[in-house]
Design a protein around this motif. Structure first.
Motif, short mmCIF file in Angstrom:
data_model
loop_
_atom_site.label_atom_id
_atom_site.label_comp_id
_atom_site.label_asym_id
_atom_site.label_seq_id
_atom_site.Cartn_x
_atom_site.Cartn_y
_atom_site.Cartn_z
N ASP A 126 10.17 -13.61 -5.80
CA ASP A 126 8.97 -14.63 -5.72
C ASP A 126 8.17 -14.37 -4.37
O ASP A 126 7.58 -14.92 -3.52
CB ASP A 126 9.17 -16.38 -5.56
N ARG A 127 8.90 -12.74 -3.05
CA ARG A 127 8.80 -12.58 -2.14
C ARG A 127 7.84 -11.26 -1.92
O ARG A 127 7.24 -10.70 -1.31
CB ARG A 127 10.00 -12.46 -1.03
N LEU A 128 7.77 -10.32 -3.70
CA LEU A 128 7.23 -9.74 -4.04
C LEU A 128 5.63 -9.23 -3.16
O LEU A 128 5.32 -8.67 -2.54
CB LEU A 128 7.95 -8.73 -5.27
N PRO A 129 5.24 -10.08 -4.07
CA PRO A 129 2.92 -10.31 -3.43
C PRO A 129 3.50 -10.46 -2.11
O PRO A 129 2.69 -9.52 -1.28
CB PRO A 129 2.98 -11.49 -3.56
N ASP A 130 4.02 -11.19 -1.34
CA ASP A 130 4.29 -10.87 0.59
C ASP A 130 4.91 -9.95 0.50
O ASP A 130 4.19 -9.54 2.12
CB ASP A 130 4.49 -12.43 1.27
N PHE A 135 2.45 -4.76 3.01
CA PHE A 135 2.66 -3.18 2.98
C PHE A 135 0.70 -2.68 2.92
O PHE A 135 0.33 -1.58 3.68
CB PHE A 135 2.90 -2.64 1.53
N HIS A 136 0.00 -3.13 2.18
CA HIS A 136 -1.46 -3.13 2.75
C HIS A 136 -2.10 -3.13 3.80
O HIS A 136 -2.69 -2.67 4.15
CB HIS A 136 -2.25 -4.65 1.24
N ALA A 185 -1.99 -6.95 -5.14
CA ALA A 185 -2.34 -6.87 -3.15
C ALA A 185 -3.28 -5.96 -3.07
O ALA A 185 -3.21 -6.25 -1.88
CB ALA A 185 -0.67 -6.57 -3.15
N GLY A 186 -3.60 -5.33 -3.64
CA GLY A 186 -5.16 -4.39 -3.58
C GLY A 186 -4.58 -3.25 -3.52
O GLY A 186 -5.78 -2.21 -3.19
N PHE A 187 -3.78 -2.82 -4.39
CA PHE A 187 -3.66 -1.31 -4.23
C PHE A 187 -4.06 -0.99 -6.06
O PHE A 187 -4.18 -1.38 -6.68
CB PHE A 187 -1.74 -0.68 -4.62
N PHE A 209 9.99 5.86 -10.11
CA PHE A 209 8.95 5.99 -8.81
C PHE A 209 8.03 6.43 -9.26
O PHE A 209 6.95 6.22 -9.80
CB PHE A 209 9.65 7.57 -8.23
N LEU A 210 7.11 4.86 -8.04
CA LEU A 210 4.89 4.83 -7.88
C LEU A 210 5.22 5.63 -6.80
O LEU A 210 5.23 5.40 -5.86
CB LEU A 210 4.98 3.72 -8.46
N THR A 211 3.82 5.44 -6.60
CA THR A 211 2.64 5.89 -5.59
C THR A 211 1.22 5.48 -6.01
O THR A 211 1.36 5.39 -7.15
CB THR A 211 2.39 7.68 -5.36
N ALA A 212 0.65 4.59 -4.34
CA ALA A 212 -0.65 4.23 -5.27
C ALA A 212 -0.59 4.11 -3.68
O ALA A 212 -0.58 4.56 -3.03
CB ALA A 212 -0.34 2.19 -5.50
N HIS A 213 -2.46 3.52 -3.98
CA HIS A 213 -3.25 3.85 -2.28
C HIS A 213 -4.02 2.50 -2.74
O HIS A 213 -4.27 2.16 -3.22
CB HIS A 213 -4.18 5.25 -2.42
N LYS A 214 -4.28 2.72 -0.79
CA LYS A 214 -5.03 1.43 -0.48
C LYS A 214 -6.15 1.63 -1.02
O LYS A 214 -7.25 2.28 -0.62
CB LYS A 214 -4.84 0.95 0.80
N ALA A 215 -6.80 0.67 -2.01
CA ALA A 215 -8.26 0.79 -2.68
C ALA A 215 -9.41 1.14 -1.30
O ALA A 215 -8.90 0.53 -0.41
CB ALA A 215 -8.49 -0.37 -3.06
#
Ligand SMILES: C[S@@+](CC[C@H](N)C(=O)[O-])C[C@H]1O[C@@H](n2cnc3c(N)ncnc32)[C@H](O)[C@@H]1O
Length: 220
Positions: A126-130, A135-136, A185-187, A209-215
């Motif tokens: 429940d704190r993962l969105p925060d 990170f974002h 979250a915007g990734f 293992f995930l990679t993502a970028h901030k749009a």
């Protein structure tokens, strides 16, 4: 530090107690983990010369040191002073700071990269969105996130590791659920890899293992 559920204090106490044994356990520097090394190398190429990377929940600083060896300007952050003492001893040339990755002392948009290598596993679902929002916030547009975690559905309980009188819960997670939260979250997801458990490494679950970028823009 906001810690209404007390999980940050519990996590810090746990890792302070086990820091030296944990570091000894991973002393081989991941020499027997070629996929992990390859993924970290690919991540370093993605970030390139765009700026600074933070290894959040750096523990004994193995990943911090590895990324620095690949040429990235990188520093570590961890809750646990015990872990930070090991990280500073093993990487005297690198910067390590105490703090919570849920509430970073880093300006908005400052970083080219954020790594959370098995450190989000102690943040309750429940704190993962925060956590992902934080990170974002600290990443520059286009900045790259790397996440590693164990795959599964059930929470796990670590009880008296190496005989230390401490306990801690951690969460295994489904990559698709984590991806949903990252997108919220915007990734934008860049890659996902899952390695099957390797008994010789002591794995009891697949590793994600995930990679993502901030749009860069809303439409990215
Ligand atoms: C399983 S260890 C992983 C350490 C290191 N990344 C590695 O792979 O060896 C989890 C680490 O995350 C840190 N950690 C957990 N929650 C954190 C938080 N909210 N802020 C900063 N560090 C955190 C713990 O103190 C611990 O050092």
């Amino acid at each position: 530090m906001t810690d209404t559920a007390g999980f940050l204090a519990t996590t810090r106490t746990f890792y302070d107690a086990i820091a030296d044994d944990y570091a000894d356990h991973f002393q081989d520097g991941y020499t027997r983990r070629p996929l992990e090394r390859a993924l970290l190398t690919a991540y370093a190429e993605l970030v390139g010369d765009k700026g600074t990377v933070a290894d959040l929940g750096c523990g004994p600083g193995w990943v911090t040191g590895y990324l620095a060896g690949l040429g990235l300007p990188v520093f570590g952050v961890d809750l646990s002073e015990g872990m930070l003492a090991v990280a500073r001893r093993e990487n005297p040339e690198l910067r390590f700071e105490q703090g919570s990755m849920l509430e970073l002392d880093i300006p908005d948009g400052e970083l080219a990269g954020v790594v959370s290598w098995y450190s989000s596993i102690h943040t309750p679902m429940d704190r993962l969105p925060d956590l992902f929002a934080e990170f974002h916030r600290v990443l520059a547009p286009g900045g790259h996130l790397l996440l590693a975690f164990q795959v599964g559905d059930e929470p796990r309980h670590l009880d008296r590791p190496w005989g230390h009188p401490v306990t801690l819960d951690f969460e295994r997670r489904r990559p698709d659920r984590v991806v949903e939260l990252l997108v919220s979250a915007g990734f934008a997801l860049h890659s996902q890899a899952v390695r099957e458990p390797d008994e010789s490494l002591g794995d009891t679950a697949p590793q994600a293992f995930l990679t993502a970028h901030k749009a860069s823009r809303a439409a990215d």
